[in-house]
Design a protein around this motif. Structure first.
Motif, PDB file in Angstrom:
ATOM      1  N   GLY A   9      72.796  36.443  15.943  1.00 56.07           N
ATOM      2  CA  GLY A   9      73.259  37.104  14.735  1.00 56.07           C
ATOM      3  C   GLY A   9      72.165  37.969  14.134  1.00 56.07           C
ATOM      4  N   LEU A  10      72.526  38.725  13.108  1.00 59.20           N
ATOM      5  CA  LEU A  10      71.577  39.639  12.467  1.00 59.20           C
ATOM      6  C   LEU A  10      71.526  39.399  10.970  1.00 59.20           C
ATOM      7  N   ASN A  11      70.313  39.445  10.444  1.00 66.97           N
ATOM      8  CA  ASN A  11      70.099  39.504   9.006  1.00 66.97           C
ATOM      9  C   ASN A  11      69.312  40.772   8.738  1.00 66.97           C
ATOM     10  N   GLY A  12      70.010  41.832   8.360  1.00 63.86           N
ATOM     11  CA  GLY A  12      69.380  43.148   8.298  1.00 63.86           C
ATOM     12  C   GLY A  12      69.188  43.666   9.706  1.00 63.86           C
ATOM     13  N   ILE A  13      67.942  43.899  10.109  1.00 67.51           N
ATOM     14  CA  ILE A  13      67.663  44.309  11.488  1.00 67.51           C
ATOM     15  C   ILE A  13      66.871  43.232  12.225  1.00 67.51           C
ATOM     16  N   ASP A  14      66.815  42.045  11.656  1.00 69.72           N
ATOM     17  CA  ASP A  14      66.130  40.920  12.293  1.00 69.72           C
ATOM     18  C   ASP A  14      67.167  39.926  12.805  1.00 69.72           C
ATOM     19  N   GLY A  15      66.997  39.492  14.052  1.00 67.08           N
ATOM     20  CA  GLY A  15      67.972  38.609  14.662  1.00 67.08           C
ATOM     21  C   GLY A  15      67.598  37.146  14.557  1.00 67.08           C
ATOM     22  N   TYR A  16      68.572  36.282  14.707  1.00 69.26           N
ATOM     23  CA  TYR A  16      68.360  34.836  14.742  1.00 69.26           C
ATOM     24  C   TYR A  16      69.373  34.220  15.706  1.00 69.26           C
ATOM     25  N   CYS A  17      68.959  33.158  16.378  1.00 75.88           N
ATOM     26  CA  CYS A  17      69.802  32.529  17.396  1.00 75.88           C
ATOM     27  C   CYS A  17      70.957  31.762  16.755  1.00 75.88           C
ATOM     28  N   VAL A  18      72.128  31.902  17.335  1.00 78.48           N
ATOM     29  CA  VAL A  18      73.317  31.169  16.898  1.00 78.48           C
ATOM     30  C   VAL A  18      73.828  30.331  18.073  1.00 78.48           C
ATOM     31  N   THR A  19      73.950  29.030  17.862  1.00 77.69           N
ATOM     32  CA  THR A  19      74.490  28.142  18.885  1.00 77.69           C
ATOM     33  C   THR A  19      75.983  27.941  18.638  1.00 77.69           C
ATOM     34  N   GLU A 251      62.337  51.817  16.309  1.00 78.39           N
ATOM     35  CA  GLU A 251      62.562  51.439  14.910  1.00 78.39           C
ATOM     36  C   GLU A 251      63.798  52.129  14.350  1.00 78.39           C
ATOM     37  N   VAL A 252      63.921  53.421  14.624  1.00 82.86           N
ATOM     38  CA  VAL A 252      65.064  54.188  14.135  1.00 82.86           C
ATOM     39  C   VAL A 252      66.354  53.705  14.792  1.00 82.86           C
ATOM     40  N   THR A 253      66.305  53.467  16.094  1.00 78.40           N
ATOM     41  CA  THR A 253      67.502  53.061  16.824  1.00 78.40           C
ATOM     42  C   THR A 253      68.019  51.715  16.339  1.00 78.40           C
ATOM     43  N   LYS A 254      67.131  50.802  16.003  1.00 77.47           N
ATOM     44  CA  LYS A 254      67.549  49.494  15.488  1.00 77.47           C
ATOM     45  C   LYS A 254      68.432  49.650  14.252  1.00 77.47           C
ATOM     46  N   ILE A 255      68.021  50.546  13.354  1.00 74.99           N
ATOM     47  CA  ILE A 255      68.773  50.743  12.113  1.00 74.99           C
ATOM     48  C   ILE A 255      70.118  51.388  12.400  1.00 74.99           C
ATOM     49  N   HIS A 256      70.129  52.424  13.238  1.00 71.04           N
ATOM     50  CA  HIS A 256      71.371  53.123  13.542  1.00 71.04           C
ATOM     51  C   HIS A 256      72.317  52.245  14.359  1.00 71.04           C
ATOM     52  N   SER A 257      71.766  51.356  15.164  1.00 66.53           N
ATOM     53  CA  SER A 257      72.593  50.436  15.933  1.00 66.53           C
ATOM     54  C   SER A 257      73.312  49.457  15.009  1.00 66.53           C
ATOM     55  N   LEU A 300      68.729  55.004   7.016  1.00 68.64           N
ATOM     56  CA  LEU A 300      69.086  55.789   8.196  1.00 68.64           C
ATOM     57  C   LEU A 300      68.156  56.995   8.364  1.00 68.64           C
ATOM     58  N   ALA A 301      67.454  57.367   7.296  1.00 71.96           N
ATOM     59  CA  ALA A 301      66.479  58.468   7.368  1.00 71.96           C
ATOM     60  C   ALA A 301      65.095  57.984   7.777  1.00 71.96           C
ATOM     61  N   HIS A 302      64.943  56.711   8.107  1.00 69.55           N
ATOM     62  CA  HIS A 302      63.640  56.140   8.472  1.00 69.55           C
ATOM     63  C   HIS A 302      62.996  56.932   9.602  1.00 69.55           C
ATOM     64  N   ASN A 303      61.713  57.246   9.431  1.00 65.43           N
ATOM     65  CA  ASN A 303      60.931  58.054  10.380  1.00 65.43           C
ATOM     66  C   ASN A 303      61.462  59.478  10.520  1.00 65.43           C
ATOM     67  N   GLY A 304      62.293  59.896   9.571  1.00 65.40           N
ATOM     68  CA  GLY A 304      62.831  61.248   9.604  1.00 65.40           C
ATOM     69  C   GLY A 304      62.785  61.876   8.228  1.00 65.40           C
ATOM     70  N   VAL A 305      63.854  62.575   7.882  1.00 67.20           N
ATOM     71  CA  VAL A 305      63.904  63.356   6.642  1.00 67.20           C
ATOM     72  C   VAL A 305      65.120  62.942   5.818  1.00 67.20           C
ATOM     73  N   LEU A 306      64.899  62.746   4.526  1.00 63.86           N
ATOM     74  CA  LEU A 306      65.995  62.585   3.568  1.00 63.86           C
ATOM     75  C   LEU A 306      66.008  63.831   2.698  1.00 63.86           C
ATOM     76  N   PHE A 307      67.050  64.633   2.833  1.00 65.88           N
ATOM     77  CA  PHE A 307      67.140  65.883   2.088  1.00 65.88           C
ATOM     78  C   PHE A 307      68.130  65.721   0.941  1.00 65.88           C
ATOM     79  N   LEU A 308      67.641  65.889  -0.275  1.00 65.76           N
ATOM     80  CA  LEU A 308      68.473  65.822  -1.470  1.00 65.76           C
ATOM     81  C   LEU A 308      68.607  67.235  -2.028  1.00 65.76           C
ATOM     82  N   ASP A 309      69.732  67.866  -1.743  1.00 67.46           N
ATOM     83  CA  ASP A 309      69.982  69.227  -2.209  1.00 67.46           C
ATOM     84  C   ASP A 309      70.441  69.173  -3.659  1.00 67.46           C
ATOM     85  N   GLU A 310      69.780  69.935  -4.527  1.00 63.73           N
ATOM     86  CA  GLU A 310      70.015  69.876  -5.971  1.00 63.73           C
ATOM     87  C   GLU A 310      69.838  68.441  -6.474  1.00 63.73           C
TER      88      GLU A 310
END
Length: 513
Positions: A9-19, A251-257, A300-310
């Motif tokens: 399972g996932l908590n954010g982008i960190d996984g933990y084992c589920v039995t 790092e980016v792919t983990k978030i987008h996944s 989702l903008a991690h390691n990239g660009v966040l553009f805030l127009d106006e």
């Protein structure tokens, strides 16, 4: 009979084992799933039942109890379907229980037994590998996503019948093994967009500021009238950023996944994200969270660009939430049932008009706004937010001569080459740290790498007193000066580097004092 199968399972982008524990006992037909599952998990019993039957396998018409351990952690999504089905088949003797040891099962089941893709496979594989797990079975559609993790064995499967047959010694069915993909070759073959700095006429000072921002990972705000080219400059900004390293791409792919925005044909994010959310977007979609605690636009903008127009058109609440990610490179989303931290280290590129009509300070047009209207408009950006933006620049309208000039402007490729060279110096400088650029330096690193001579100290002292700068703005000037020096290949920060860095704080006094 009792059977145990491993999933994740996932908590954010960190996984933990589920039995997944399945107990089959005598009694009236009944299927119960316990262990704090969400609606998708509660509904999985219908998918599992139909998938087993439609795959030509035996479904036990008895009392079935399924527990997802640890039972005190909330679990979400349909990724446990495959593990539950395998546990039932193991408990009924249709799969040899001994062959399931230390294997992680992930997949959503269709009613006909097909295994569909699931979100978050990459962060799960990375987390499970760190915990010592080596063997995984995932859907075919997640093949490329798993091909960038070495040191583990990953098999893909298309349907439940195929999986069951593969566990029989005499069936001859062998599951496909995921082979490694080469990130560098994929990135080099990725087609580029049509944006290029050479298509931006004039605006030499703005291009220079954007080059500095790209080289050092600095936040930048462009202030100017409508039609001056702020949006086009921001879009071209992504074309001069250095290519991502493989670690950054993971790092980016983990978030987008986790967010379900990953292109399955690539399996990894090859170019730096460029996110430009609309100002009417909800705070949850921008910051993250919600029922399933998904990452928002700033993650989702991690390691990239966040553009805030106006930028002033965005809600004051959202703008203020940028304080933590701009300072710490992460965002903590706290809700009643869980707290999740997502990486959010991005370059903020923002644009805005200097007033409601857009002509305040223009050299060619007259402003129609009253002083109170201008003050109200600018006050939407607080001092703490302005402090966290390294470069403030004015962008005026382009002249007719510049628009019709036949002189070839500098291309993005040429600028990117200088930016990459400067960024490589920084990567080497911070090779023993977890940062990649000057903008992320902490206080100790700033003091170490941004030492000044006496002349530079005097220039900075005068600016500090005359502009009423804060301690944070003082450090931001030092970081920008370090980047300017890197662009010139200078080992030490010189007085001209400090002088240029200070001029990018001139709007502090002009607009916000």
């Amino acid at each position: 009979m009792l059977s145990k199968v491993l999933s994740y399972g996932l908590n954010g982008i960190d996984g933990y084992c589920v039995t997944i524990e399945v107990d089959i006992s005598s009694g009236l037909p009944k299927f119960e799933i316990v262990g704090l599952g969400d609606t998708a998990i509660k509904e999985s019993k219908e998918r599992v039942k139909s998938a087993i039957k439609n795959s030509g396998l035996e479904y036990p018409m008895t009392n079935i109890t399924c527990n997802l351990a640890p039972a005190d952690r909330k679990k979400e999504g349909p990724a446990y379907d495959l593990g539950i089905a395998v546990a039932i088949l193991s408990a009924t003797g249709q799969i040899d229980y001994k062959k399931l040891k230390d294997t992680i099962f992930l997949g959503e089941l269709s009613l006909n037994g097909d295994i569909k893709k699931v979100n978050g496979v990459l962060p799960i594989l990375i987390s499970a590998k760190e915990m010592g797990y080596k063997h995984f079975i995932i859907p075919d559609d997640n093949y490329f996503e798993a091909s960038f993790i070495s040191g583990i064995t990953v098999n893909t499967v298309s349907n439940l019948e195929q999986l069951t047959q593969s566990y029989k010694d005499d069936s001859g069915v062998v599951l496909k093994v995921v082979s490694a993909s080469n990130y560098e070759s994929l990135r080099n073959n990725k087609s580029s967009n049509n944006l290029d700095m050479k298509n931006v006429k004039g605006q030499a000072s703005a291009k220079r500021a954007l080059e500095i921002a790209a080289a050092g990972g600095h936040n930048i705000l462009m202030v100017g009238p409508p039609g001056s080219g702020k949006t086009m400059l921001a879009k071209c900004f992504s074309t001069i950023l250095p290519d991502m390293t493989f670690d950054e791409a993971l790092e980016v792919t983990k978030i987008h996944s986790v967010a379900g925005e990953l292109d399955l044909n690539d399996g990894i994010i090859l170019t730096r994200p460029f996110r430009t959310p609309h100002h009417t977007a909800s705070t949850v979609s921008l910051v993250g969270g919600g029922t399933n605690s998904k990452p928002g636009e700033i993650s989702l903008a991690h390691n990239g660009v966040l553009f805030l127009d106006e930028m002033p058109e965005y809600s004051r609440h959202f703008i203020e939430t940028l304080r933590q990610p701009l300072e710490d490179g992460q965002i903590t989303v706290a809700r009643a049932n869980q707290t999740v931290t997502y990486p959010s280290s991005f370059v903020l590129v923002a644009s805005m008009n200097p007033c409601p009509c857009g002509n305040y300070g223009s050299k060619t047009k007259e402003c129609r706004c009253t002083p109170s209207q201008i003050h109200k408009y600018l006050s939407k950006l607080s001092g703490p937010i302005m402090d966290r933006i390294d470069l403030h620049i004015e962008v005026d309208n382009v002249s007719y001569d510049d628009l019709n000039s036949t002189v070839e402007c500098e291309s993005s490729a040429v600028i990117k080459e200088r930016v990459t060279k400067a960024r490589n110096l920084q990567i080497e400088r911070f090779k023993n740290s977890k940062i990649y650029c000057n903008a992320k330096m902490n206080v100790v690193q700033t003091k170490k790498y941004c030492a000044l001579d006496d002349e530079s100290k005097n220039i900075l002292a005068m600016a500090f007193n005359n502009l009423n700068l804060s301690a944070r703005a003082h450090d931001r000037i030092l970081k920008v000066a370090r980047t300017i020096a890197d662009l010139e290949g200078e080992e030490n920060i010189l007085s001209r580097h400090i002088a240029e860095a200070i001029q990018y704080r001139s709007l502090d006094r002009k607009y916000w004092v």
